[in-house]
Motif scaffolding. Structure first.
Motif, mmCIF file in Angstrom:
data_model
loop_
_atom_site.group_PDB
_atom_site.id
_atom_site.type_symbol
_atom_site.label_atom_id
_atom_site.label_comp_id
_atom_site.label_asym_id
_atom_site.label_seq_id
_atom_site.Cartn_x
_atom_site.Cartn_y
_atom_site.Cartn_z
ATOM 1 N N ILE A 189 0.611 2.275 0.103
ATOM 2 C CA ILE A 189 0.115 1.154 0.883
ATOM 3 C C ILE A 189 -1.287 0.841 0.390
ATOM 4 O O ILE A 189 -2.168 1.684 0.415
ATOM 5 N N GLY A 190 -1.462 -0.376 -0.095
ATOM 6 C CA GLY A 190 -2.749 -0.780 -0.641
ATOM 7 C C GLY A 190 -3.579 -1.594 0.333
ATOM 8 O O GLY A 190 -4.779 -1.748 0.166
ATOM 9 N N GLY A 191 -2.938 -2.111 1.376
ATOM 10 C CA GLY A 191 -3.657 -2.902 2.352
ATOM 11 C C GLY A 191 -2.739 -3.328 3.476
ATOM 12 O O GLY A 191 -1.536 -3.077 3.446
ATOM 13 N N PHE A 192 -3.327 -3.981 4.459
ATOM 14 C CA PHE A 192 -2.546 -4.432 5.607
ATOM 15 C C PHE A 192 -3.183 -5.684 6.173
ATOM 16 O O PHE A 192 -4.368 -5.946 5.965
ATOM 17 N N ASP A 193 -2.385 -6.448 6.866
ATOM 18 C CA ASP A 193 -2.865 -7.636 7.560
ATOM 19 C C ASP A 193 -2.123 -7.756 8.882
ATOM 20 O O ASP A 193 -0.938 -7.439 8.969
#
Length: 106
Positions: free
Chosen positions: A69-73
């Motif tokens: 997981i490189g990021g989230f929004d």
């Protein structure tokens, strides 16, 4: 409806934030992205488990993979169709994967 969008990327490919900035600006302007962030590498991860009252720590994720997981929004969309349209425009969808999870509404 609110959705958590998880961006899975191959950490060996550093796309950098410059490719995501236009997407972030557009989704912020549309009012569908309410919060988000790029995550530090999986090598900086600490995994926590509690077993029989004892806190167990390990470095990094359990999965032996370069895709993390490189990021989230956090998205606020009318429905799943809009969330899919928003996620498909994210640069991470090309060469990576995007997961969309609806949130429980209290």
């Amino acid at each position: 409806m609110r959705y958590l969008m998880l961006v899975y990327v191959d950490e060996s490919v550093d796309e950098g934030p410059s490719q995501v900035v236009p997407w972030v600006q557009e989704m912020d302007d549309r009012g569908v992205r309410t919060f988000g962030s790029r995550l530090r590498p999986a090598s900086d991860t600490t995994t926590i488990e509690v077993r029989d009252g004892e806190v167990l720590l390990s470095d990094g994720p359990f999965a032996e993979t370069k895709e993390q997981i490189g990021g989230f929004d956090l998205l606020e969309c009318a429905d799943l169709d809009e969330a899919i349209e928003v996620a498909a425009r994210h640069p991470g969808a090309t060469g990576g994967r995007i997961e969309i999870r609806p949130l429980w509404e209290a």
